[in-house]
Design an enzyme around this catalytic site. Structure first.
Site, mmCIF file in Angstrom:
data_model
loop_
_atom_site.group_PDB
_atom_site.id
_atom_site.type_symbol
_atom_site.label_atom_id
_atom_site.label_comp_id
_atom_site.label_asym_id
_atom_site.label_seq_id
_atom_site.Cartn_x
_atom_site.Cartn_y
_atom_site.Cartn_z
ATOM 1 N N GLU A 41 -0.842 -8.633 5.004
ATOM 2 C CA GLU A 41 -0.635 -8.775 6.452
ATOM 3 C C GLU A 41 -1.942 -8.654 7.228
ATOM 4 O O GLU A 41 -2.026 -9.104 8.364
ATOM 5 C CB GLU A 41 0.398 -7.740 6.935
ATOM 6 C CG GLU A 41 -0.128 -6.320 7.156
ATOM 7 C CD GLU A 41 -0.421 -5.549 5.883
ATOM 8 O OE1 GLU A 41 -0.416 -6.148 4.777
ATOM 9 O OE2 GLU A 41 -0.693 -4.336 5.985
ATOM 10 N N HIS B 246 -3.487 -5.599 1.161
ATOM 11 C CA HIS B 246 -2.775 -5.822 2.423
ATOM 12 C C HIS B 246 -2.725 -7.305 2.791
ATOM 13 O O HIS B 246 -3.625 -7.792 3.474
ATOM 14 C CB HIS B 246 -3.492 -5.078 3.545
ATOM 15 C CG HIS B 246 -3.286 -3.599 3.520
ATOM 16 N ND1 HIS B 246 -2.214 -2.982 4.119
ATOM 17 C CD2 HIS B 246 -4.012 -2.610 2.946
ATOM 18 C CE1 HIS B 246 -2.292 -1.670 3.934
ATOM 19 N NE2 HIS B 246 -3.371 -1.416 3.222
ATOM 20 N N CYS C 22 0.832 -1.203 0.000
ATOM 21 C CA CYS C 22 0.000 0.000 0.000
ATOM 22 C C CYS C 22 0.871 1.258 0.000
ATOM 23 O O CYS C 22 1.581 1.527 -0.953
ATOM 24 C CB CYS C 22 -0.973 -0.058 1.180
ATOM 25 S SG CYS C 22 -2.301 1.153 1.063
#
Lengths: 81, 233
Positions: free
Chosen positions: B205, B203, B86
């Site tokens: 994560e 994302h 990002c």
């Protein structure tokens, strides 16, 4: 002291979603004569020099390295007062 | 594998990346503050998401001048694996470590939603073992994720196999509706020519644990990246 103004806007080849949205808003307010809107930004730099040519060169370098992203943006530099 | 997670003022996914690397994937991880001039003994770097320096000027434009970025450029040059997520992707673009630039989303709105991305290449530092065509579901959260490069540059990226992820439908097919932000050629992620620096807008994560509503697809990407061995030039 010389004041330099750097204008940064998206290159002509780059679609400007912000400009489009503003254009549509103006149209909805009845400003039918607006054919296109491009959004941009400007930076006023106070430069501690009396040398106009040096001020312009400095502003151009900063515009190229930091103030604009050459992948998507173009800039112009003008010296004020 | 020791992974360095960079922290800028305004990073907000740094702890998520650290958590995913350390507690989910079981790797050694440590935070590296943006003012540090060295990455220490790290063998992988994550540039996490967020709003570094308040997104002032342009997303990632100020962060690229942070002292730690010189160390990241050196690390990348030697073939070290770097993952930009990002805002981390945007920082790597501004730093010239990844191609293209991000425009405002085509709808001009900040988008926070789940998307599907199709893996295009498995020969990068973040996608080893993820066969091309694999579809991963991950969240996006950005206002400027509309990937832009001039058409001839896009052609070059395609020819060199630098397009790593594209937005698509759950079955992996491409459609305009599945391209949330208007990215050129539905590009959600790219890599550098050396294939060791990878950036993506979604994302991974935040989708690393199945009990989270975002699911666990992101873990596959995190594991692939954290298993990457540096391609030392």
């Amino acid at each position: 002291m010389i004041r330099a103004r750097v204008h940064v806007s998206l290159k002509k080849s780059v679609f400007d979603p912000q400009g489009r949205t503003i254009h549509e808003a103006l149209g909805s307010l009845g400003y039918a004569a607006v054919a296109d809107v491009r959004a941009g930004k400007f930076f006023d730099l106070q430069l501690e020099t009396a040398d106009a040519a040096a001020a312009k060169a400095m502003a151009e370098e900063m515009a190229r390295r930091v103030l604009s992203n050459p992948v998507i943006e173009s800039f112009t530099v003008e010296l004020l007062s | 594998m020791k992974v360095a997670v960079l922290v800028f003022p305004g990073s907000n996914s740094d702890h998520d990346a650290y958590h995913a690397a350390k507690h989910v994937c079981g790797r050694e991880a440590r935070f590296v503050w943006h003012k540090e001039g060295s990455l220490g003994d790290a063998d992988a770097v994550i540039v996490p998401g967020g709003f570094s320096y308040g997104d002032y000027l342009r997303t990632g434009a100020i962060a690229r001048f942070a002292p730690v970025m010189a160390a990241v450029a050196e690390f990348a040059k030697k073939g070290g694996p770097v993952l930009g997520i990002c805002n981390g992707f945007q920082i790597l673009q501004e730093a010239g470590l990844l191609p293209g630039a991000m425009l405002r989303n085509r709808g001009v709105r900040f988008l926070s939603q789940l998307v599907h991305v199709r893996v295009e290449r498995d020969d990068t530092a973040a996608t080893a073992g993820l066969a091309p065509g694999t579809v991963l579901s991950m969240p996006i959260a950005h206002g400027e994720g509309n990937f832009f490069a001039e058409p001839d540059e896009l052609d070059r990226l395609e020819q060199r196999g630098q397009v790593v992820f594209r937005y698509g439908e759950p079955d992996g097919s491409l459609s305009d509706a599945a391209n949330p932000n208007g990215s050129a050629r539905a590009i959600a992620g790219v890599c550098n020519e050396g294939r060791n620096v990878v950036g993506l807008m979604p994302h991974p994560e935040r989708a690393s644990e199945p009990h989270l509503h975002h699911g666990g697809d992101g873990r596959r990407l995190m594991e692939a990246f954290l298993s990457a061995t540096a391609v030392r030039a």
